[in-house]
Write an enzyme that holds these catalytic residues in place. Structure first.
Site, PDB file in Angstrom:
ATOM      1  N   ASP A  57       0.834  -1.196   0.000  1.00  0.00           N
ATOM      2  CA  ASP A  57       0.000   0.000   0.000  1.00  0.00           C
ATOM      3  C   ASP A  57       0.878   1.259   0.000  1.00  0.00           C
ATOM      4  O   ASP A  57       1.955   1.283   0.591  1.00  0.00           O
ATOM      5  CB  ASP A  57      -0.878  -0.024   1.265  1.00  0.00           C
ATOM      6  CG  ASP A  57      -1.766   1.191   1.389  1.00  0.00           C
ATOM      7  OD1 ASP A  57      -2.648   1.359   0.528  1.00  0.00           O
ATOM      8  OD2 ASP A  57      -1.562   1.987   2.339  1.00  0.00           O
ATOM      9  N   GLU A  59       1.547  -0.369  -5.017  1.00  0.00           N
ATOM     10  CA  GLU A  59       0.647   0.713  -5.405  1.00  0.00           C
ATOM     11  C   GLU A  59       1.459   2.016  -5.477  1.00  0.00           C
ATOM     12  O   GLU A  59       1.586   2.721  -4.488  1.00  0.00           O
ATOM     13  CB  GLU A  59      -0.493   0.860  -4.383  1.00  0.00           C
ATOM     14  CG  GLU A  59      -1.452   1.980  -4.740  1.00  0.00           C
ATOM     15  CD  GLU A  59      -2.182   2.576  -3.539  1.00  0.00           C
ATOM     16  OE1 GLU A  59      -3.281   3.121  -3.743  1.00  0.00           O
ATOM     17  OE2 GLU A  59      -1.660   2.517  -2.409  1.00  0.00           O
ATOM     18  N   ASP A  72     -10.299   2.468  -4.210  1.00  0.00           N
ATOM     19  CA  ASP A  72     -10.135   3.924  -4.151  1.00  0.00           C
ATOM     20  C   ASP A  72     -10.721   4.611  -5.380  1.00  0.00           C
ATOM     21  O   ASP A  72     -11.472   5.575  -5.267  1.00  0.00           O
ATOM     22  CB  ASP A  72      -8.645   4.296  -4.078  1.00  0.00           C
ATOM     23  CG  ASP A  72      -7.997   3.922  -2.756  1.00  0.00           C
ATOM     24  OD1 ASP A  72      -8.655   4.066  -1.714  1.00  0.00           O
ATOM     25  OD2 ASP A  72      -6.832   3.486  -2.762  1.00  0.00           O
TER      26      ASP A  72
END
Length: 413
Positions: free
Chosen positions: A193, A218, A300
């Protein structure tokens, strides 16, 4: 080339952090959205494991499993507590066992850029972790976010203590924790992340220390826009993602945010965008497909947050693109399970064709058309495909229609 049994293949993957990347046959399911914590998630997913396996997914990315200040899991505190809003540790282990039985790998969402403190320390900030495992003091928190550590090696995640990965004791503890997730709990893959938040060299160290089967990071920053208009040339954007992959020693793949940004504009009648100035795909996929995870939406960009959503009426054109193309495709839970069985079945059909035709992350691609309303490509001389309103079919009698739907068609040899 001799026949290699799955067992030997699996054993090689267990010891070699790039075996899965080299194999290039991964197809990932993001197995949650922003609202999943409200729905007894581990139990819900356990019921779906047989379908996930049958649909051809090799790995399912699960939401952060550790105790968190926010129910979605992205504000972790006690990393060794696996009782979260998604369910208890017991239910998580039941899910992981079911996945193992069905040969679907579990991908853990690794949130190690920041960590919520338990106790006030230096400057009155909650930057200590007394009373829980990994009881770090203020040295574990970057100077830029209220700790006594060093300056951050990446971008700050605001409003919460950011972890200082330059500290050796922090890295040792993180590696021990990741080994516990990998070897004791049973996660086999990792998703990192907010990878912009700390140097990629630490991701390299963590992968080398733990040896997960497959990793993806990410690294999300903004594409190049002129006002609200997406620039045709996104080379600097994809280069930043490639630099991050390089920084991990090429041990991790990265999500292809460049392709997402371009594809969601292209399907609105601007399909010329899908061929770059060199005649290649314009995202990270066009430059380094074996390290690229392509996707249309995630928790997201889509879901109820919808920060940067893919246009909903073009979803199947999007999947017809990423599921026939090089790179490692990833399918979003909402599209697969919440948008009705016709979409589910169309996606499964595309995954089936990909597998039957032997398309992999490094399959060669020849882009044949890239006009406003027509994009067509030949992948590995095994698949031809088109998206858009324009009519097109591959020349030659050897091609047969494999599947088609609203504004897309795929042929196989």
């Amino acid at each position: 080339m001799g026949y290699v049994s799955n067992e030997i293949d699996q054993e090689n993957k267990e010891n070699d952090p790039v075996a899965a990347i080299r194999n290039g046959k991964e197809v990932i399911l993001q197995a949650f959205n922003w609202e999943s914590h409200k729905h007894d998630w581990w139990s819900n997913l356990e019921k779906k494991v047989p379908d996930i396996a049958k649909s051809g997914f090799t790995s399912a990315w699960l939401p952060p499993a550790t105790q968190s200040f926010a129910p979605e899991g992205y504000l972790p505190q006690n990393l060794y507590s696996l009782n979260s809003s998604y369910g208890s540790e017991h239910l998580l282990k039941a899910l992981l066992n079911k996945m193992k039985t069905h040969k679907v790998r579990a991908m853990a969402d690794i949130v190690i850029n920041h960590r919520v403190g338990t106790t006030q320390g230096h400057g009155g900030m909650y930057n200590r972790y007394d009373g829980i495992p990994l009881a770090w003091d203020e040295r574990a928190v970057t100077a830029c976010t209220g700790g006594k550590g060093n300056k951050s090696t990446g971008d700050n995640f605001n409003g919460v203590p950011n972890i200082d990965h330059t500290q050796e004791f922090v890295r040792k503890d993180i590696i021990d924790w990741l080994r516990w997730l990998r070897n004791t709990i049973g996660f086999q893959d990792f998703r990192f992340d907010f990878a912009r938040g700390y140097s990629a060299k630490y991701v390299k160290e963590y992968i080398e220390g733990v040896k997960p089967i497959f990793c993806v990071g990410e690294y999300w920053d903004s594409c190049n826009y002129r006002g609200s208009y997406l620039e045709y040339n996104q080379d600097s954007h994809r280069q930043r993602i490639i630099n991050w992959i390089d920084g991990t020693g090429q041990l991790s793949a990265a999500f292809d945010f460049t392709t997402k940004g371009i594809l969601q504009e292209a399907v609105k009648g601007e399909l010329w965008r899908l061929r770059d100035s060199q005649g290649k795909p314009p995202g990270v996929m066009g430059w380094w497909p074996s390290r690229t995870v392509t996707f249309l939406d995630n928790h997201d960009t889509g879901s109820t947050q919808a920060h940067w959503p893919f246009p909903s009426s073009h979803i199947m054109e999007g999947y017809a693109y990423i599921l026939t193309h090089p790179g490692i495709p990833s399918v979003f839970y909402d599209h697969f399970y919440d948008w009705g069985s016709p979409i589910h079945d169309e996606i499964v059909k595309l995954v089936d064709i990909r597998k039957l035709q032997g398309i992999h992350s490094r399959s060669p691609i020849n882009i044949l058309e890239a006009q406003p309303n027509l994009y067509a490509a030949n992948i590995g001389d095994k698949i031809s495909m088109k998206i858009g309103d324009g009519s097109w079919s591959p020349p030659g009698k050897e091609w047969t229609l494999a599947t088609s739907g609203h504004r897309y068609a795929v042929w196989k040899k």
